[in-house]
Design an enzyme around this catalytic site. Structure first.
Site, PDB file in Angstrom:
ATOM      1  N   ASP A  89      20.304 -11.343  15.891  1.00 17.31           N
ATOM      2  CA  ASP A  89      20.690 -10.661  14.362  1.00 17.31           C
ATOM      3  C   ASP A  89      21.278  -9.575  14.719  1.00 17.31           C
ATOM      4  OD1 ASP A  89      21.557  -9.452  11.699  1.00 17.31           O
ATOM      5  OD2 ASP A  89      18.643  -9.645  11.811  1.00 17.31           O
ATOM      6  N   ASP A 119      26.531  -8.088   9.856  1.00 19.29           N
ATOM      7  CA  ASP A 119      25.038  -8.596   9.837  1.00 19.29           C
ATOM      8  C   ASP A 119      25.566 -10.019  10.333  1.00 19.29           C
ATOM      9  OD1 ASP A 119      22.299  -9.191   9.360  1.00 19.29           O
ATOM     10  OD2 ASP A 119      22.606  -8.546   7.605  1.00 19.29           O
TER      11      ASP A 119
END
Ligand code: NAG
Ligand code: NAG
Length: 420
Positions: free
Chosen positions: A275, A81
């Site tokens: 992201d 992430d």
């Protein structure tokens, strides 16, 4: 390619065999357990680590990486992430609320991170006071509503450098004993935090002199790879744009303009963040609405909306079910984000139809760009995995730049060679 790989494996086998015959496994580990893995090999800052990635945007909805933690090292599947900093594992502390993972819960080391540790401070606001000075509690919340609560511990990670050397740095991670699943929950053992904050795994490795604070990934329909460090790509072939320093925790590339089918849309000042923790791309309501209108206009009379397909909010059907995004490419125009600043003039991040559509199980083409306002994202637009496919994406925290280039992500790069 094959040759390079064989050499790496052979070196490893030699190491493993000599390790087994001369010193016992226990001692071999102890050798690496000193803080910072301060062997001369490990401290060469030119080192890199490459991990294979597994998964896809659809139907899985997530990618994962295998990481070894603890002593002896145990494998965990983590969500890489770039939108958050802290790495955490679902943890038997004991666990109050854990979601279903792939592996047994992590048993924490008893090496607790103390409250006054700078990494603890980096996860809290400046006026934060610990209840207990001997430990550091944390809580992370994600855009999809999920969260993890727990305590910070130090433990050994097992990493293979591209040079063939294995290192075991002691790093800080979260022992997550209370997780709430988000809307996009997946059955993983935790999160690999790759954001730009101090607690990110790459930032910690940088502090220990192992690799430069550079993260990159290359996502494909069948997985791809993730890397730390810089000897994996040729910087001169990458399109770079400055990273905004003080925006949020996210990797933000500043105010882009949306380009549709090669033409300027007049939609400017899109705050764009990258992201990898998000499968889909999100634009705020205003941009989303404008884009939807442009796409619908381009489709009129060609494809019908498939209102019975609930895979994503907008799906379209053809005369026959589609098999791949290649079948629908001709009906949809490419998008691009044009950034105002860059090393080259106005760098563009291209988003081809394959990078914003999925083919649902019903054979319809569905729009993988969603309404960010719907999930509370108003101030920025989020480029998710779908739109980063078939590109090498690099987050260079050393020179504060984000870079990309088209790439074949099914070919893991050779160690110590540029892949392109
Ligand atoms: C390191 O590489 C060896 C040999 O390819 C492999 O068996 C091992 O699982 C790898 N370790 C990690 C931590 O990836
Ligand atoms: C996006 O979501 C917001 C909040 O749910 C809603 O008010 C708005 O109408 C949506 N926009 C579009 C274009 O669907």
């Amino acid at each position: 390619m094959g040759k390079g790989k064989q050499i790496v494996i052979m070196i490893f086998v030699v190491l493993a065999v000599s390790g087994a015959s001369s010193i016992d496994q226990q001692q071999k580990w102890r050798k690496w357990m000193s803080p910072g893995a301060s062997s001369s090999e490990a401290s060469r800052i030119g080192a890199s680590v490459i991990f294979p990635l597994y998964g896809n945007v659809y139907p899985n909805g997530f990618y994962f990486v295998q990481v070894f933690v603890g002593y002896p090292p145990r494998p965990y599947f983590l969500d890489p992430d770039t939108g958050s900093d802290l790495t955490w594992l679902q943890c038997d502390a004991p666990c109050v609320r854990c979601t279903k993972g792939f592996h047994p819960l992590y048993r924490p080391s008893n090496d607790l991170v103390v409250c006054k540790d700078p990494l603890c401070a980096s996860l809290h606001s400046s006026d934060y006071r610990c209840d207990i000075p001997e430990q550091c509690d944390y809580e992370v919340e994600y855009a999809d509503g999920g969260s993890s609560l727990g305590v910070l511990v130090n433990d050994l990670f097992s990493l293979n450098l591209t040079s063939g050397i294995q290192i075991n740095p002691r790093l800080t991670l979260g022992c997550g004993y209370d997780q709430l699943p988000g809307i996009s929950d997946h059955p993983l053992d935790g999160v690999l935090g790759l954001g730009k904050g101090k607690s990110s795994i790459v930032s910690q490795l940088r502090d220990q002199g192992v690799v430069k604070n550079i993260v990159g990934h290359c996502l494909s329909g069948q997985g791809g790879f993730l890397f730390f460090g810089e000897d994996v790509y040729d910087s001169s072939r990458i399109t770079w744009t400055p990273m905004l320093r003080d925006y949020t925790k996210h990797y933000s590339a500043g105010n882009a303009e949306l380009v549709f089918g090669g033409k300027s849309t007049g939609l400017k000042n899109l705050n764009v963040i990258f992201d990898s923790g998000s499968s889909y791309t999100y634009f705020n309501s205003q941009i989303y609405y404008a884009l939807l209108s442009l796409i619908k206009k381009g489709l009129s009379g060609k494809l019908r909306e498939a209102t019975d397909d609930r895979t994503l909010p907008f799906c379209w059907k053809g005369k026959k079910p589609f098999k791949s995004t290649r079948d629908v490419k001709k009906y949809f125009k490419p998008l691009a984000l044009r950034f105002p600043n860059g090393w080259k003039a106005k760098p563009q991040f291209e988003i081809s139809p394959e990078a914003y559509l999925i083919i649902s199980s019903k054979g319809n083409a569905c729009l993988g760009i969603l309404n960010g306002t719907d999930i509370g994202l108003n101030n920025f637009n989020m480029i998710g995995d779908i739109s980063m496919q078939d590109k090498l994406l690099i987050y260079d925290n050393e020179k504060q730049a984000i870079g990309w280039t088209a790439a074949n992500c099914d070919q893991p790069p050779r160690s110590n060679h540029a892949i392109l």
